[in-house]
Design an enzyme around this catalytic site. Sequence first.
Site, PDB file in Angstrom:
ATOM      1  N   HIS A 133     -14.002-112.139 -16.502  1.00 31.94           N
ATOM      2  CA  HIS A 133     -13.642-111.400 -15.283  1.00 31.94           C
ATOM      3  C   HIS A 133     -12.645-112.271 -14.501  1.00 31.94           C
ATOM      4  O   HIS A 133     -12.711-113.500 -14.590  1.00 31.94           O
ATOM      5  CB  HIS A 133     -14.943-111.209 -14.491  1.00 31.94           C
ATOM      6  CG  HIS A 133     -14.847-110.370 -13.261  1.00 31.94           C
ATOM      7  ND1 HIS A 133     -14.311-110.834 -12.079  1.00 31.94           N
ATOM      8  CD2 HIS A 133     -15.269-109.112 -13.005  1.00 31.94           C
ATOM      9  CE1 HIS A 133     -14.400-109.879 -11.156  1.00 31.94           C
ATOM     10  NE2 HIS A 133     -14.978-108.828 -11.700  1.00 31.94           N
ATOM     11  N   ASP A 210     -20.971-117.630 -15.540  1.00 34.10           N
ATOM     12  CA  ASP A 210     -20.863-116.473 -14.656  1.00 34.10           C
ATOM     13  C   ASP A 210     -21.989-115.515 -15.065  1.00 34.10           C
ATOM     14  O   ASP A 210     -21.929-114.882 -16.115  1.00 34.10           O
ATOM     15  CB  ASP A 210     -19.478-115.842 -14.860  1.00 34.10           C
ATOM     16  CG  ASP A 210     -19.336-114.499 -14.157  1.00 34.10           C
ATOM     17  OD1 ASP A 210     -20.339-113.981 -13.635  1.00 34.10           O
ATOM     18  OD2 ASP A 210     -18.205-113.961 -14.152  1.00 34.10           O
ATOM     19  N   GLN A 213     -23.265-110.244 -14.437  1.00 30.91           N
ATOM     20  CA  GLN A 213     -23.831-109.087 -15.143  1.00 30.91           C
ATOM     21  C   GLN A 213     -25.186-109.413 -15.754  1.00 30.91           C
ATOM     22  O   GLN A 213     -26.035-108.530 -15.891  1.00 30.91           O
ATOM     23  CB  GLN A 213     -22.873-108.613 -16.247  1.00 30.91           C
ATOM     24  CG  GLN A 213     -21.569-108.038 -15.734  1.00 30.91           C
ATOM     25  CD  GLN A 213     -21.774-106.812 -14.849  1.00 30.91           C
ATOM     26  OE1 GLN A 213     -22.746-106.080 -14.984  1.00 30.91           O
ATOM     27  NE2 GLN A 213     -20.859-106.595 -13.922  1.00 30.91           N
ATOM     28  N   LYS A 236     -25.431-107.010  -7.487  1.00 29.36           N
ATOM     29  CA  LYS A 236     -25.651-106.472  -8.843  1.00 29.36           C
ATOM     30  C   LYS A 236     -27.117-106.637  -9.252  1.00 29.36           C
ATOM     31  O   LYS A 236     -27.534-106.215 -10.318  1.00 29.36           O
ATOM     32  CB  LYS A 236     -24.725-107.169  -9.836  1.00 29.36           C
ATOM     33  CG  LYS A 236     -23.243-106.884  -9.545  1.00 29.36           C
ATOM     34  CD  LYS A 236     -22.356-107.463 -10.598  1.00 29.36           C
ATOM     35  CE  LYS A 236     -20.941-107.666 -10.134  1.00 29.36           C
ATOM     36  NZ  LYS A 236     -20.108-106.463 -10.126  1.00 29.36           N
ATOM     37  N   CYS A 372     -11.422-105.631 -13.357  1.00 30.39           N
ATOM     38  CA  CYS A 372     -11.094-107.034 -13.058  1.00 30.39           C
ATOM     39  C   CYS A 372     -11.104-107.888 -14.320  1.00 30.39           C
ATOM     40  O   CYS A 372     -11.513-109.064 -14.286  1.00 30.39           O
ATOM     41  CB  CYS A 372     -12.027-107.623 -11.999  1.00 30.39           C
ATOM     42  SG  CYS A 372     -11.984-106.756 -10.444  1.00 30.39           S
TER      43      CYS A 372
HETATM   44  N1  PLP Z   1     -18.068-111.775 -12.971  1.00 32.18           N
HETATM   45  C1  PLP Z   1     -18.405-110.647 -13.594  1.00 32.18           C
HETATM   46  C2  PLP Z   1     -18.737-110.679 -15.060  1.00 32.18           C
HETATM   47  C3  PLP Z   1     -18.465-109.448 -12.878  1.00 32.18           C
HETATM   48  O1  PLP Z   1     -18.801-108.312 -13.507  1.00 32.18           O
HETATM   49  C4  PLP Z   1     -18.156-109.463 -11.495  1.00 32.18           C
HETATM   50  C5  PLP Z   1     -18.148-108.216 -10.717  1.00 32.18           C
HETATM   51  O2  PLP Z   1     -17.904-107.145 -11.246  1.00 32.18           O
HETATM   52  C6  PLP Z   1     -17.810-110.679 -10.895  1.00 32.18           C
HETATM   53  C7  PLP Z   1     -17.780-111.809 -11.661  1.00 32.18           C
HETATM   54  C8  PLP Z   1     -17.468-110.760  -9.453  1.00 32.18           C
HETATM   55  O3  PLP Z   1     -18.567-110.478  -8.645  1.00 32.18           O
HETATM   56  P1  PLP Z   1     -18.409-110.350  -7.058  1.00 32.18           P
HETATM   57  O4  PLP Z   1     -17.259-109.415  -6.828  1.00 32.18           O
HETATM   58  O5  PLP Z   1     -19.713-109.800  -6.617  1.00 32.18           O
HETATM   59  O6  PLP Z   1     -18.134-111.721  -6.527  1.00 32.18           O
END
Ligand code: PLP
Length: 414
Positions: A133, A210, A213, A236, A372
Amino acid sequence: MDPSRSEPSGQSTAGPAAWRREFPALDAPVHGRRLAYLDSASTALKPRAVIDAVVRVFTHQAGNVHRGVHALSEAATEAYDAARDDIARFLGGRPDEVVLTSGTTGALNLVAHSWGRAHVGPGDAVIATALEHHSNLVPWQALCAERGATLRIAPIDDRGRIDLEALAGLLDDRVRLVAVSQLSNVVGTIAPVAEIAALAHAAGAIVVVDGAQAVAHLAVDVAALGCDFYAFSGHKLFAPPGTGVLWGRRALLEAMPAWQTGGEMVASVDYARARLREPPHRFEAGTPNIAGVIGLGAAIRYLATLDRAAIARHEARLHARLREALAGEDRVRVLGAPEAAVVAFTVAGAHPHDVATIVDREGVAIRSGHHCAEPLHHRLGADASARASLALYNDDADIDALIAALARVREVLR
Ligand code: PLP
């Protein structure tokens, strides 16, 4: 006892129908239809336990935290500190290793700006996988550009699996950090984090995971994963947005400089300088998202009342059905070989935004765009995709609704 610690009212561990009843957003029809909410990877719906906890903050715990001696401040502080304990238990870590942030993005930027600037220098390298992401890619791009380091991308195969051999080949003594998502938000593949951590550590690099998910779907135990940092977002995990967590190994956190400065992260200050507090407070400048964090604690306690193995079985069955149903649809291409939670797909001749707009009229909420993860889409030969994603409250009727709505897409676009 702090009232925010009470168990969810009327909750039942009985199964999918009972889990579903705890999420009031599912009660309201959308465009006159029963809502099929298939966008939990974007943000999850909130159970009554979380909604009640947030309402309770603004009605009975409305003071600031760690700043007052009056009753409302003490009530807020007690609930807020308890949430940190809940988060630590959930991750298998210690409360003093839990930094509260604004989300995954905030947590990963904290690592890049604090640990990264202190440890990554000219000629060094950072590895991110081809799955990431933007939140787990752009901070490393920026860090490398600023420090004169190189970003290396660990390749994936066409199913969306990380090529471990190729990753091992990228590791040498210049690599300081490896960044990987535990569960891809596009192809739904699960990374072998423990193996990656072992390889990275053998080469002298740290591992940043990260977990945005993964947290809602996989068991997370930071010790078993062997990672050094683990980031996730509250929203999430059925909690309010604007909350997140960076878990970090205590020794690493202790050696890290502050990134953002201000109130509450200092032990003492004079006009010339400040003495900083120990972690995690050193990384928590300013008034935090009090209600959000208390809501995150409530979400974690709500999940603890459920049978998570039963949830995993339910989601795995639905995921297999969703994957197979989409793969069997005319003109539909599934991206990669999804293993959990999400299925991203394209419909030949239809832009994903049109697909999402048409199915929305049928009461089906899905995501469209590049989620993203623009470079990953290009790697998979797509500019964008539609994405259906699952949570414990989904059922077979949701999948049926999506498949019926896709027939409508083909009709409209014929
Ligand atoms: N990493 C992953 C794999 C994601 O799916 C997301 C959000 O969709 C993020 C990071 C970013 O999360 P946030 O926008 O809540 O900081």
